[in-house]
Write an enzyme that holds these catalytic residues in place. Structure first.
Site: not given
Length: 384
Positions: A74, A123, A146, A154
């Site tokens: 992302g 992402g 991350e 996530d």
């Protein structure tokens, strides 16, 4: 006025939609940003995928990225800027759209084929890892880095990492280690390995598909499949030590176990794992470990809902400012010297970690509501 038109055109072309009556292609087209996902791209893909799913003519969807990356994650810098300029809920709203898209792909009524050539992280992994068919090449690089920026694994990672063999998911999630295409197939993160030189042939063969039968499409891909060269020093050669160390109950115990192994054997990957974990955000490591462990017993929708809670707590700084500090140090100022708070693992209490897994204490906050879907999520199966 010309500048406005140019900006709009740029926006529109960040995802391309091509294909024929039977096979639709969704092409990430932000190569200068390694196809990092933004709000506009996610919205466009969601809209198109919903339309393709109910169109009886469409039999399959192909996901791919232009340039040297499938998708590097992302757009966290854009998210950071939105929050600093506005409110944390802006980021939460965008993230919610992203995980809804991931869930739609995971439960899609027709086969989704991801051509994962080049970098796939964060992402990008969330978008592709729970799809039906995942094709990788010798140039594919997967990672979930991350924790190095004060975030956590996530976008469904607590589901797909926790289902890898042994404790490989904990290893990849806590260290951010990169693995390549052959190892992805071996451990179940990908379904097919083809050489990059044959990728255009695979794509051309997929253009001829006229059926939604996943097994038939898999056979079409298999014509071009190449036996992956799983290297002797690859991730599978490390599994005995990975399972021994990453099965430990706490992050501190995992790190101590790795340090004991490093005393007994001089293996570069062990030293790199220790270095990575020692430089990562302490609270992110503990959140990620707890999330992966919980994910092992949960469905994908439960994992996404829990991760959404954690995401919101991180962005609203419920416990710590570490995500903002991580973005500053690693992506903006690039001094690569984040000042984590708490600075050491032993200072991160269980109570602090547990707060990330609780409801957000704001009147207008709502937990994640995913769309009702008729298809279940397919299970990943390792080849080795």
């Amino acid at each position: 006025m010309a500048m406005i038109r140019h900006s709009f055109a740029e926006d529109v072309n960040q995802v391309l939609f091509e294909g024929n009556s039977y096979v639709k292609k969704v092409i990430l087209n932000r190569p200068q940003k390694l196809n990092c996902l933004n709000h506009h791209m996610v919205s466009e893909m969601t809209r198109k995928l919903k339309a393709y799913e109910i169109d009886p003519e469409v039999k399959a969807v192909v996901l791919k990225g232009n340039g040297k990356a499938f998708c590097a994650g992302g757009d966290v810098v854009a998210s950071y800027i939105c929050m600093v300029a506005g409110h944390w809920s802006y980021a939460a709203s965008s993230y919610k759209k992203q995980v809804v898209l991931d869930y739609i792909v995971a439960t899609y009524g027709k086969p989704v084929v991801a051509l994962i050539h080049g970098i796939v992280m964060g992402g990008g992994a969330g978008l592709s890892m729970n799809g039906a068919l995942k094709i990788v090449t010798e140039n594919t690089v997967f990672a979930m880095p991350e924790t190095s920026i004060g975030h956590f694994v996530d976008v469904g990672a607590s589901y797909f990492l926790s289902r890898l063999p042994g404790f490989l998911g904990e290893y990849l999630g806590l260290t951010g280690t990169k693995i390549r295409g052959p190892d992805m197939v071996a451990c179940g993160l990908a379904t097919h390995f083809v050489l990059s030189k044959d990728l255009h042939l695979v794509e051309r063969a997929l253009d001829e598909v006229t059926s939604s039968d996943t097994s038939k499409i898999s056979k079409v891909i298999s014509i071009y499949e190449h036996k992956p060269d799983v290297k002797q020093d690859g991730v599978y050669s490390r599994m005995e030590i990975i399972n021994k160390c990453f099965s430990r109950k706490t992050v501190e115990q995992i790190l101590s176990s790795l340090e004991r192994e490093a005393e007994d054997r001089e293996e570069k990957w062990i030293l790199e794992a220790i270095k990575s974990m020692k430089s990562a955000c302490p609270i992110s490591l503990k959140i990620s470990l707890k999330s992966i462990r919980e994910g092992r017993e949960q469905t994908l929708d439960q994992c996404l809902a829990r991760e959404y809670n954690i995401f919101c707590h991180i962005k609203r700084r419920t416990v710590s400012n570490d995500f903002f500090e991580g973005i500053r140090a690693m992506l903006l100022d690039k001094d690569r010297n984040p000042k984590w708070e708490p600075a050491r693992l032993e200072l991160v209490s269980d109570e602090m970690v547990d707060r990330y897994f609780s409801r957000v204490d704001e009147d207008d906050w709502e937990s994640l509501q995913l769309p009702a879907r008729s298809n279940s999520v397919g299970m990943m199966r390792p080849k080795l």
